[in-house]
Design a protein around this motif. Structure first.
Motif, PDB file in Angstrom:
ATOM      1  N   GLN A 178       0.838  -1.197   0.000  1.00 52.63           N
ATOM      2  CA  GLN A 178       0.000   0.000   0.000  1.00 52.63           C
ATOM      3  C   GLN A 178       0.871   1.245   0.000  1.00 52.63           C
ATOM      4  OE1 GLN A 178      -2.079   0.784   3.654  1.00 52.63           O
ATOM      5  NE2 GLN A 178      -3.459   2.307   2.762  1.00 52.63           N
ATOM      6  N   ILE A 179       0.520   2.230  -0.843  1.00 50.04           N
ATOM      7  CA  ILE A 179       1.218   3.513  -0.831  1.00 50.04           C
ATOM      8  C   ILE A 179       0.803   4.278   0.425  1.00 50.04           C
ATOM      9  CG2 ILE A 179       1.476   5.749  -1.970  1.00 50.04           C
ATOM     10  CD1 ILE A 179       1.145   4.333  -4.646  1.00 50.04           C
ATOM     11  N   VAL A 180       1.779   4.564   1.282  1.00 51.24           N
ATOM     12  CA  VAL A 180       1.488   5.234   2.556  1.00 51.24           C
ATOM     13  C   VAL A 180       2.077   6.640   2.623  1.00 51.24           C
ATOM     14  CG1 VAL A 180       1.284   3.040   3.786  1.00 51.24           C
ATOM     15  CG2 VAL A 180       3.506   4.208   3.705  1.00 51.24           C
ATOM     16  N   SER A 181       2.953   6.985   1.671  1.00 52.72           N
ATOM     17  CA  SER A 181       3.560   8.319   1.662  1.00 52.72           C
ATOM     18  C   SER A 181       3.963   8.664   0.233  1.00 52.72           C
ATOM     19  CB  SER A 181       4.782   8.353   2.591  1.00 52.72           C
ATOM     20  OG  SER A 181       5.272   9.667   2.738  1.00 52.72           O
ATOM     21  N   ALA A 182       3.860   9.953  -0.121  1.00 52.26           N
ATOM     22  CA  ALA A 182       4.193  10.377  -1.486  1.00 52.26           C
ATOM     23  C   ALA A 182       4.626  11.828  -1.496  1.00 52.26           C
ATOM     24  CB  ALA A 182       2.985  10.188  -2.408  1.00 52.26           C
ATOM     25  N   ALA A 183       5.432  12.171  -2.481  1.00 48.08           N
ATOM     26  CA  ALA A 183       5.861  13.554  -2.701  1.00 48.08           C
ATOM     27  C   ALA A 183       6.350  13.690  -4.135  1.00 48.08           C
ATOM     28  CB  ALA A 183       6.961  13.963  -1.723  1.00 48.08           C
ATOM     29  N   SER A 184       6.342  14.916  -4.642  1.00 50.51           N
ATOM     30  CA  SER A 184       6.789  15.127  -6.021  1.00 50.51           C
ATOM     31  C   SER A 184       7.625  16.386  -6.120  1.00 50.51           C
ATOM     32  CB  SER A 184       5.574  15.239  -6.964  1.00 50.51           C
ATOM     33  OG  SER A 184       4.907  16.469  -6.771  1.00 50.51           O
ATOM     34  N   ALA A 185       8.287  16.537  -7.263  1.00 47.06           N
ATOM     35  CA  ALA A 185       9.061  17.745  -7.563  1.00 47.06           C
ATOM     36  C   ALA A 185       8.584  18.294  -8.901  1.00 47.06           C
ATOM     37  CB  ALA A 185      10.553  17.438  -7.621  1.00 47.06           C
ATOM     38  N   ALA A 186       8.157  19.555  -8.906  1.00 47.00           N
ATOM     39  CA  ALA A 186       7.728  20.232 -10.128  1.00 47.00           C
ATOM     40  C   ALA A 186       8.887  21.090 -10.615  1.00 47.00           C
ATOM     41  CB  ALA A 186       6.493  21.079  -9.853  1.00 47.00           C
ATOM     42  N   VAL A 187       9.471  20.719 -11.744  1.00 48.54           N
ATOM     43  CA  VAL A 187      10.676  21.387 -12.252  1.00 48.54           C
ATOM     44  C   VAL A 187      10.311  22.533 -13.197  1.00 48.54           C
ATOM     45  CG1 VAL A 187      12.793  21.079 -13.583  1.00 48.54           C
ATOM     46  CG2 VAL A 187      12.038  19.283 -12.013  1.00 48.54           C
ATOM     47  N   ASN A 188      10.904  23.687 -12.964  1.00 42.85           N
ATOM     48  CA  ASN A 188      10.788  24.830 -13.858  1.00 42.85           C
ATOM     49  C   ASN A 188      11.971  24.769 -14.818  1.00 42.85           C
ATOM     50  OD1 ASN A 188      11.153  27.497 -14.979  1.00 42.85           O
ATOM     51  ND2 ASN A 188       9.838  28.325 -13.378  1.00 42.85           N
ATOM     52  N   GLU A 189      11.701  24.397 -16.071  1.00 43.34           N
ATOM     53  CA  GLU A 189      12.762  24.191 -17.050  1.00 43.34           C
ATOM     54  C   GLU A 189      13.406  25.500 -17.506  1.00 43.34           C
ATOM     55  OE1 GLU A 189      13.806  21.310 -17.729  1.00 43.34           O
ATOM     56  OE2 GLU A 189      12.184  19.895 -17.297  1.00 43.34           O
ATOM     57  N   THR A 190      12.670  26.611 -17.381  1.00 41.05           N
ATOM     58  CA  THR A 190      13.204  27.905 -17.820  1.00 41.05           C
ATOM     59  C   THR A 190      14.228  28.453 -16.838  1.00 41.05           C
ATOM     60  OG1 THR A 190      11.114  28.420 -18.937  1.00 41.05           O
ATOM     61  CG2 THR A 190      12.594  30.268 -18.457  1.00 41.05           C
ATOM     62  N   TYR A 191      13.895  28.392 -15.552  1.00 35.76           N
ATOM     63  CA  TYR A 191      14.749  29.007 -14.537  1.00 35.76           C
ATOM     64  C   TYR A 191      15.496  27.988 -13.671  1.00 35.76           C
ATOM     65  CZ  TYR A 191      12.549  33.366 -15.881  1.00 35.76           C
ATOM     66  OH  TYR A 191      12.113  34.448 -16.599  1.00 35.76           O
ATOM     67  N   HIS A 192      15.365  26.709 -14.001  1.00 27.98           N
ATOM     68  CA  HIS A 192      16.144  25.651 -13.364  1.00 27.98           C
ATOM     69  C   HIS A 192      15.993  25.650 -11.840  1.00 27.98           C
ATOM     70  CE1 HIS A 192      18.025  26.548 -17.294  1.00 27.98           C
ATOM     71  NE2 HIS A 192      18.014  25.230 -17.390  1.00 27.98           N
ATOM     72  N   ASN A 193      14.746  25.575 -11.418  1.00 26.48           N
ATOM     73  CA  ASN A 193      14.437  25.390 -10.009  1.00 26.48           C
ATOM     74  C   ASN A 193      13.354  24.329  -9.887  1.00 26.48           C
ATOM     75  OD1 ASN A 193      11.674  26.645  -9.969  1.00 26.48           O
ATOM     76  ND2 ASN A 193      12.818  28.463 -10.594  1.00 26.48           N
ATOM     77  N   ALA A 194      13.055  23.925  -8.670  1.00 27.76           N
ATOM     78  CA  ALA A 194      12.021  22.910  -8.474  1.00 27.76           C
ATOM     79  C   ALA A 194      11.272  23.154  -7.181  1.00 27.76           C
ATOM     80  CB  ALA A 194      12.626  21.514  -8.464  1.00 27.76           C
ATOM     81  N   GLU A 195       9.956  22.958  -7.241  1.00 26.58           N
ATOM     82  CA  GLU A 195       9.127  23.024  -6.046  1.00 26.58           C
ATOM     83  C   GLU A 195       8.841  21.613  -5.559  1.00 26.58           C
ATOM     84  OE1 GLU A 195       4.761  24.627  -4.429  1.00 26.58           O
ATOM     85  OE2 GLU A 195       5.262  24.752  -6.562  1.00 26.58           O
ATOM     86  N   LEU A 196       9.168  21.336  -4.311  1.00 25.45           N
ATOM     87  CA  LEU A 196       8.814  20.068  -3.693  1.00 25.45           C
ATOM     88  C   LEU A 196       7.394  20.197  -3.164  1.00 25.45           C
ATOM     89  CD1 LEU A 196      12.128  19.196  -1.821  1.00 25.45           C
ATOM     90  CD2 LEU A 196      11.427  18.628  -4.154  1.00 25.45           C
ATOM     91  N   THR A 197       6.520  19.309  -3.598  1.00 21.55           N
ATOM     92  CA  THR A 197       5.098  19.502  -3.335  1.00 21.55           C
ATOM     93  C   THR A 197       4.378  18.159  -3.230  1.00 21.55           C
ATOM     94  OG1 THR A 197       3.130  20.669  -4.137  1.00 21.55           O
ATOM     95  CG2 THR A 197       4.574  19.718  -5.819  1.00 21.55           C
ATOM     96  N   ASP A 198       3.065  18.232  -3.040  1.00 23.47           N
ATOM     97  CA  ASP A 198       2.213  17.041  -2.947  1.00 23.47           C
ATOM     98  C   ASP A 198       2.692  16.086  -1.860  1.00 23.47           C
ATOM     99  OD1 ASP A 198       0.850  18.136  -5.125  1.00 23.47           O
ATOM    100  OD2 ASP A 198       2.097  17.070  -6.566  1.00 23.47           O
ATOM    101  N   CYS A 199       3.127  16.649  -0.746  1.00 26.29           N
ATOM    102  CA  CYS A 199       3.660  15.837   0.360  1.00 26.29           C
ATOM    103  C   CYS A 199       2.508  15.298   1.212  1.00 26.29           C
ATOM    104  CB  CYS A 199       4.595  16.664   1.235  1.00 26.29           C
ATOM    105  SG  CYS A 199       6.000  17.367   0.339  1.00 26.29           S
TER     106      CYS A 199
END
Length: 279
Positions: A178-199
């Motif tokens: 069973q999936i009990v924990s999740a998180a993602s990274a949304a990458v900004n390809e223009t400015y080369h940064n990422a938001e860690l989200t959906d935690c």
């Protein structure tokens, strides 16, 4: 709804966020006063109660002169230059947080904790892997079980399937299949940064600090891609999430007041930022 606005004196990438009653300006160039007139008029026309923009240092005074207020920053967001969050409110209730003192006190307590340099192996019975398209339904169920409301469409099965099919950087931890924990990274390809989200972690599994393992793994994957500016917006009332970011070396960089509908109501969101190049 994300739109590219092309006017005579400026262009801008704008998100019309009906769900959260706000207009977000993600990027822009051109004549700033003309941009300000446009976004203020448009936000009020649509009945929004908040306007938020990521701006560069050299434009701070132009926005503050026109009634915007400073709420935080992301170090290194624009390919190494800082992004500054400026906001404008059209309703007194949206501008005022009832929880600011409690949230300030919580941050002060968290900042007294030790940082974590390394993590032990995952507890026995837990496994981490990248999410696959076949996990979409399980992920939707995970988020529905934790959040009464959520600011992005993670309750929409077709949306989750589509982002996983496109190879979204989404990682999960399983226990007994069973999936009990999740998180993602949304990458900004223009400015080369990422938001860690959906935690998200199921309450019955939070004692193990699983989110720290997911965040650390996402950091490692981002560094491989040359992404060094990472940040997250954490629910200000969440002691666990704010502690996780602080202990993993993130800097507290401000708070967005009544930023979005999440969990059960409008909530403040704390900004956490980390430079992976020096981590």
């Amino acid at each position: 709804m994300d739109q590219f606005i092309h006017e005579e004196r400026f262009v801008a990438s704008v998100i019309f966020d009906d769900f959260n009653e706000r207009l977000r300006v993600e990027d822009y160039r051109g004549h700033v006063p003309a941009l300000i007139d446009y976004i203020k008029h448009t936000a009020q026309q649509k009945g929004y109660t908040k306007l938020i923009i990521k701006t560069r240092y050299e434009h701070l005074s132009l926005f503050i002169e026109r009634g915007f207020q400073y709420e935080g920053w992301i170090q290194g967001y624009f390919n190494g230059s800082d992004a500054h969050f400026l906001t404008c409110y059209f309703q007194p209730e949206r501008k005022t947080s009832q929880n600011v003192c409690m949230e300030d006190q919580m941050i002060a307590l968290i900042q007294m904790k030790p940082r974590i340099l390394s993590l032990p192996p995952l507890p026995a019975g837990y496994d981490m892997r990248k999410a696959q398209e076949a996990d979409a339904a399980a992920l939707v169920n995970l988020y529905r079980s934790i959040f009464a409301v959520y600011p992005s469409p993670l309750y929409d099965l077709s949306y989750v399937e589509s982002i996983l099919k496109k190879g979204a950087m989404f990682y999960v931890i399983e226990h007994d299949g069973q999936i009990v924990s999740a998180a993602s990274a949304a990458v900004n390809e223009t400015y080369h940064n990422a938001e860690l989200t959906d935690c998200a972690t199921l309450p019955t599994h939070r004692e193990h600090g699983l989110m720290k393992y997911l965040l650390r793994h996402l950091e490692q994957e981002l560094k491989k891609q040359g992404i060094f500016c990472v940040y997250s917006l954490a629910r200000a009332p969440s002691y666990g999430m704010n502690t996780a970011f602080y202990q993993l070396g993130y800097r507290y960089s401000g708070r967005l007041t009544n930023n979005c509908y999440i969990f059960s109501d409008l909530e403040d969101m704390n900004i956490w930022v980390k430079d992976l190049s020096s981590a």
